[in-house]
Design a protein around this motif. Structure first.
Motif, PDB file in Angstrom:
ATOM      1  N   THR A  15       0.490  -1.279  -0.125  1.00  0.00           N
ATOM      2  CA  THR A  15       0.194   0.007  -0.164  1.00  0.00           C
ATOM      3  C   THR A  15       0.394   1.295   0.211  1.00  0.00           C
ATOM      4  OG1 THR A  15      -0.437  -0.114   2.067  1.00  0.00           O
ATOM      5  CG2 THR A  15      -1.961  -1.557   1.722  1.00  0.00           C
ATOM      6  N   ILE A  16       0.405   2.614  -0.420  1.00  0.00           N
ATOM      7  CA  ILE A  16       1.232   4.111   0.048  1.00  0.00           C
ATOM      8  C   ILE A  16       1.616   3.651   1.654  1.00  0.00           C
ATOM      9  CG2 ILE A  16       0.344   4.713  -2.426  1.00  0.00           C
ATOM     10  CD1 ILE A  16      -2.013   5.894  -0.494  1.00  0.00           C
ATOM     11  N   GLY A  17       0.798   3.352   2.765  1.00  0.00           N
ATOM     12  CA  GLY A  17       1.306   3.064   3.901  1.00  0.00           C
ATOM     13  C   GLY A  17       2.843   2.523   3.624  1.00  0.00           C
ATOM     14  N   HIS A  18       2.896   1.782   3.131  1.00  0.00           N
ATOM     15  CA  HIS A  18       4.193   0.721   3.211  1.00  0.00           C
ATOM     16  C   HIS A  18       5.339   2.104   2.453  1.00  0.00           C
ATOM     17  CE1 HIS A  18       2.106  -3.283   3.117  1.00  0.00           C
ATOM     18  NE2 HIS A  18       2.482  -2.910   4.123  1.00  0.00           N
ATOM     19  N   VAL A  19       4.671   1.866   1.358  1.00  0.00           N
ATOM     20  CA  VAL A  19       5.652   3.180   0.787  1.00  0.00           C
ATOM     21  C   VAL A  19       6.361   4.337   0.895  1.00  0.00           C
ATOM     22  CG1 VAL A  19       6.233   5.109  -1.680  1.00  0.00           C
ATOM     23  CG2 VAL A  19       4.765   1.919  -1.693  1.00  0.00           C
ATOM     24  N   ASP A  20       5.915   5.342   1.896  1.00  0.00           N
ATOM     25  CA  ASP A  20       6.051   6.283   2.832  1.00  0.00           C
ATOM     26  C   ASP A  20       7.169   5.853   3.508  1.00  0.00           C
ATOM     27  OD1 ASP A  20       5.314   8.812   3.445  1.00  0.00           O
ATOM     28  OD2 ASP A  20       4.739   8.154   5.209  1.00  0.00           O
ATOM     29  N   LEU A  21       6.597   4.778   4.142  1.00  0.00           N
ATOM     30  CA  LEU A  21       7.429   4.471   5.069  1.00  0.00           C
ATOM     31  C   LEU A  21       9.513   4.262   4.643  1.00  0.00           C
ATOM     32  CD1 LEU A  21       6.495   3.178   8.361  1.00  0.00           C
ATOM     33  CD2 LEU A  21       7.101   1.224   7.715  1.00  0.00           C
ATOM     34  N   VAL A  22       8.907   3.304   3.667  1.00  0.00           N
ATOM     35  CA  VAL A  22      10.247   3.599   2.653  1.00  0.00           C
ATOM     36  C   VAL A  22      11.359   4.013   2.485  1.00  0.00           C
ATOM     37  CG1 VAL A  22      12.227   2.237   0.684  1.00  0.00           C
ATOM     38  CG2 VAL A  22       9.291   0.790   2.388  1.00  0.00           C
ATOM     39  N   ASN A  23       9.991   5.685   1.637  1.00  0.00           N
ATOM     40  CA  ASN A  23      10.786   6.784   1.341  1.00  0.00           C
ATOM     41  C   ASN A  23      11.634   7.864   2.502  1.00  0.00           C
ATOM     42  OD1 ASN A  23      10.459   6.051  -1.500  1.00  0.00           O
ATOM     43  ND2 ASN A  23       8.511   7.227  -1.266  1.00  0.00           N
ATOM     44  N   ARG A  24      10.485   7.143   3.931  1.00  0.00           N
ATOM     45  CA  ARG A  24      11.605   8.234   5.017  1.00  0.00           C
ATOM     46  C   ARG A  24      12.664   7.628   5.300  1.00  0.00           C
ATOM     47  NH1 ARG A  24       6.056   7.865   8.781  1.00  0.00           N
ATOM     48  NH2 ARG A  24       7.552   8.909  10.338  1.00  0.00           N
ATOM     49  N   ALA A  25      12.214   6.277   5.441  1.00  0.00           N
ATOM     50  CA  ALA A  25      13.274   5.376   5.823  1.00  0.00           C
ATOM     51  C   ALA A  25      14.882   5.160   5.223  1.00  0.00           C
ATOM     52  CB  ALA A  25      13.332   3.991   6.373  1.00  0.00           C
ATOM     53  N   LEU A  26      15.054   5.296   3.986  1.00  0.00           N
ATOM     54  CA  LEU A  26      16.737   5.448   3.289  1.00  0.00           C
ATOM     55  C   LEU A  26      17.293   6.461   3.746  1.00  0.00           C
ATOM     56  CD1 LEU A  26      14.365   5.400  -0.770  1.00  0.00           C
ATOM     57  CD2 LEU A  26      16.462   3.557   0.509  1.00  0.00           C
ATOM     58  N   PRO A  27      16.677   8.062   3.810  1.00  0.00           N
ATOM     59  CA  PRO A  27      18.298   8.417   4.929  1.00  0.00           C
ATOM     60  C   PRO A  27      18.951   7.965   5.705  1.00  0.00           C
ATOM     61  CG  PRO A  27      16.074   9.635   4.063  1.00  0.00           C
ATOM     62  CD  PRO A  27      15.538   8.028   3.966  1.00  0.00           C
ATOM     63  N   LEU A  28      18.278   7.048   6.370  1.00  0.00           N
ATOM     64  CA  LEU A  28      18.745   6.532   7.382  1.00  0.00           C
ATOM     65  C   LEU A  28      19.841   4.737   7.223  1.00  0.00           C
ATOM     66  CD1 LEU A  28      15.258   5.978  10.008  1.00  0.00           C
ATOM     67  CD2 LEU A  28      17.049   8.070   9.811  1.00  0.00           C
ATOM     68  N   PHE A  29      19.528   4.310   6.433  1.00  0.00           N
ATOM     69  CA  PHE A  29      19.768   3.239   5.799  1.00  0.00           C
ATOM     70  C   PHE A  29      20.740   3.471   4.588  1.00  0.00           C
ATOM     71  CE2 PHE A  29      16.142   2.280   8.321  1.00  0.00           C
ATOM     72  CZ  PHE A  29      16.823   1.446   9.243  1.00  0.00           C
ATOM     73  N   ASP A  30      21.699   2.708   3.931  1.00  0.00           N
ATOM     74  CA  ASP A  30      22.647   2.720   2.730  1.00  0.00           C
ATOM     75  C   ASP A  30      21.323   1.749   1.676  1.00  0.00           C
ATOM     76  OD1 ASP A  30      24.939   3.795   3.661  1.00  0.00           O
ATOM     77  OD2 ASP A  30      25.641   1.844   4.380  1.00  0.00           O
ATOM     78  N   LYS A  31      21.003   0.736   2.435  1.00  0.00           N
ATOM     79  CA  LYS A  31      20.490  -0.280   1.674  1.00  0.00           C
ATOM     80  C   LYS A  31      19.120  -0.574   2.774  1.00  0.00           C
ATOM     81  CE  LYS A  31      21.264  -4.735  -0.728  1.00  0.00           C
ATOM     82  NZ  LYS A  31      21.986  -5.887  -1.163  1.00  0.00           N
ATOM     83  N   ILE A  32      18.097  -1.070   2.022  1.00  0.00           N
ATOM     84  CA  ILE A  32      17.162  -1.176   2.546  1.00  0.00           C
ATOM     85  C   ILE A  32      16.424  -2.765   1.588  1.00  0.00           C
ATOM     86  CG2 ILE A  32      14.096  -0.767   3.483  1.00  0.00           C
ATOM     87  CD1 ILE A  32      15.030   1.829   3.542  1.00  0.00           C
ATOM     88  N   MET A  33      16.346  -4.192   2.130  1.00  0.00           N
ATOM     89  CA  MET A  33      15.324  -5.535   2.286  1.00  0.00           C
ATOM     90  C   MET A  33      14.103  -5.101   2.439  1.00  0.00           C
ATOM     91  SD  MET A  33      16.806  -6.820  -0.388  1.00  0.00           S
ATOM     92  CE  MET A  33      18.444  -7.795   0.032  1.00  0.00           C
ATOM     93  N   VAL A  34      13.054  -5.018   1.446  1.00  0.00           N
ATOM     94  CA  VAL A  34      12.094  -5.272   1.202  1.00  0.00           C
ATOM     95  C   VAL A  34      11.120  -6.667   1.732  1.00  0.00           C
ATOM     96  CG1 VAL A  34       9.345  -4.361   0.811  1.00  0.00           C
ATOM     97  CG2 VAL A  34      11.332  -2.896   0.628  1.00  0.00           C
TER      98      VAL A  34
END
Ligand code: ADP
Length: 161
Positions: A15-34
């Motif tokens: 959902t767009i809720g998941h996408v928002d979470l990933v976008n907001r977390a991107l500055p915190l990590f080098d890589k996000i594995m969904v």
């Protein structure tokens, strides 16, 4: 060492809720594995391959987001891919109650894995895969809750669940 976070979930569907979470977390990590967690005793509306394909489509333009799936323990998966962080979203108090114990357990069995929680934005806190599934099963239009480039048709076999 790159800072890798695993964002585990069912994403049934994303959902767009998941996408928002990933976008907001991107500055915190080098890589996000969904990563789609596969629980063999759980029944999903959409097949794993379909859920993975939607995730890949949604994050296709973000090279720091990868899509994967895993079976069994989330902590074991994190250790296997060298991730020291888990990412989860909190929408309300029941999310918190549920997540608190799991994050404490993952910290112990995952040898210090930290779960990073982001509080959902007010405009997203009512959105869940569960309500999206209900709308889809009821023949309604779930597009306000889905990422723009995603069109989801109800799976024929899922309609009577
Ligand atoms: P699970 O079955 O593990 O709960 P979900 O796919 O439902 O998997 O959710 C994965 C994660 O995304 C959870 O941490 C959940 O709290 C978070 N999440 C889901 N929807 C939202 C939202 N609207 N805002 C913020 N976080 C969300």
């Amino acid at each position: 060492m790159p800072k890798i976070a695993v964002f585990p979930g069912s994403f049934d569907p994303i959902t767009i809720g998941h996408v928002d979470l990933v976008n907001r977390a991107l500055p915190l990590f080098d890589k996000i594995m969904v990563a789609v967690g596969v629980n063999t005793s759980k029944h999903y509306l959409f097949p794993l391959e379909q859920r993975l394909e939607w995730l890949r489509t949604v994050f296709a333009d973000e090279p720091r987001v990868e899509v994967d799936y895993f079976e069994r323990l989330t902590a074991d998966y994190c250790n296997r891919i060298g991730a020291r962080y888990l990412l989860r979203g909190l929408r309300n108090a029941s999310d918190f109650d549920y997540e608190k114990t799991i994050s404490q357990l993952n910290h112990i069995i995952g040898d210090g894995i930290e779960t990073i929680f982001l509080i959902s934005q007010p405009g997203y806190s009512h959105i869940s895969s569960t309500i999206v599934r209900e709308i889809i099963k009821g023949g309604g239009d779930a597009s306000p809750f889905l990422p723009e480039n995603l069109v989801i048709e109800p799976p024929v076999e899922g309609l009577n669940d």
